[in-house]
Scaffold this motif. Sequence first.
Motif, short mmCIF file in Angstrom:
data_model
loop_
_atom_site.label_atom_id
_atom_site.label_comp_id
_atom_site.label_asym_id
_atom_site.label_seq_id
_atom_site.Cartn_x
_atom_site.Cartn_y
_atom_site.Cartn_z
N GLY A 260 1.42 5.89 -13.16
CA GLY A 260 2.48 5.51 -12.24
C GLY A 260 3.60 4.67 -12.85
N ARG A 261 3.83 4.80 -14.14
CA ARG A 261 4.81 3.95 -14.81
C ARG A 261 6.14 4.63 -15.13
N LEU B 22 -8.15 2.51 -5.82
CA LEU B 22 -6.88 1.79 -6.01
C LEU B 22 -5.72 2.75 -6.22
N GLY B 23 -6.03 4.03 -6.46
CA GLY B 23 -5.00 5.04 -6.56
C GLY B 23 -4.58 5.36 -7.98
N ASP B 24 -4.17 6.60 -8.15
CA ASP B 24 -3.71 7.12 -9.44
C ASP B 24 -2.59 8.12 -9.14
N VAL B 25 -1.81 8.44 -10.14
CA VAL B 25 -0.72 9.42 -10.01
C VAL B 25 -1.04 10.60 -10.92
N ASP C 51 9.37 1.27 -6.75
CA ASP C 51 10.83 1.25 -6.86
C ASP C 51 11.38 2.59 -7.31
N GLY C 52 10.52 3.62 -7.31
CA GLY C 52 10.94 4.93 -7.78
C GLY C 52 10.75 5.12 -9.28
N GLN C 53 10.28 4.06 -9.95
CA GLN C 53 10.00 4.16 -11.39
C GLN C 53 8.55 3.79 -11.70
N THR C 54 8.04 2.74 -11.04
CA THR C 54 6.67 2.29 -11.21
C THR C 54 5.99 2.25 -9.85
N VAL C 55 4.70 2.60 -9.81
CA VAL C 55 3.90 2.50 -8.59
C VAL C 55 2.87 1.38 -8.79
N TRP C 56 2.92 0.37 -7.92
CA TRP C 56 1.97 -0.74 -7.96
C TRP C 56 0.91 -0.55 -6.88
#
Length: 373
Positions: free
Chosen positions: A87-88, A139-142, A72-77
């Motif tokens: 991603g939070r 699963l991915g990371d930022v 949503d542009g704020q958190t990445v799930w």
Amino acid sequence: MRHLPLLAFSTLLFLIQPAAAQRPTDLWYFGRQAGLSFANGAPTPLLNGAMTTYEGCAVATTRRGELLFYTDGQTVWNRLHQPMPGGRHLMGSGSSTQSALIVPDPGSGNIFYVFTVAAQGAPDGLRYSVVDMTRANSLGDVPRANLLLLSPVAEKLAAVRHANGRDVWVLAHRWRSNAFVAYLVTAEGVQAAQPILSNVGSMNAGPGGNAIGALKFSPDGRQVGTALWRDNNKFEVYDFDRATGKVSNPRGFGPYQEAYGVEFSPDGSKLYGTCNGNSAGAISRAGASETQLIQIDLKTKKAETVGRSSNHKIGALQRGPDGKIYVAREDNSFLGVIENPNAAGPACGYVDDGLNLGGRRSKLGLPGFITEP
């Protein structure tokens, strides 16, 4: 030679199997934990989403349409519907028209860029974060977040494939300005130091609410449609050069009070827009609903109302893989649907309670995707 019949038989089986391949735009997550899958043609509700967002959102999949992550542009799930490490705290806003947009790195299948825009011209502006899908057990990371590109900006954010078929243009609009700003994403990354500015069309300025309104590319990438909320109250269409990133030739249509969502028909001949009149009250003094769906014929320049909603507010428009256009209806368990968007006038077939979300509810946003001419 005795293996040839077996090979031929296997090939035949492959050819006659039902097509199961998904497309990158087949999965949608949006609204109040709502979702859709177009994998089997007709959209079916998804009930596994973790995201609740009022407006902008985006979804990333593999080239085969398998879920990777959404935001949503704020958190990445991630694909398990859990927040990614790092991603939070992205600096978009759940209350920004097009808060987030995801662009795969043209040189890598594992790196993605999440572009975000703040709400109402706030100082957080236009930024991007890097998602690395090789991390956290795939699963991915930022690892890098909130890299500033430009501030302040309006709530507009869209992307289209470059004319070379490889790179991607990301288009935004400077706030308190008439300048569109295009950034090129290449195999070398986001070309942050070399934005393309186009000073053309209306000023995006005034009270913060004037930053509201969507931006979309036509299917062939040659045109851009925008919605300008208060005080401009109109829709605009521009030409876009996919080789240079330049925007030109503005055409305006209005007034349409509280213009919000925009989308092109699949053949590019029509621009659709949503507007809510005075959203302080959904019913006009004449007793008619002010939530309107507008169709603009880009050849004849004719603009007309082709639908009204019983809903208090309608928002984003998004063309689906099935060629229909879907309409976000705030706090409603149904999306509106434009069944035949290439058709002129009411023949486009707007259905207000068009698609049941399986008990989940829409807000004002629907996910945005890269336009692939």
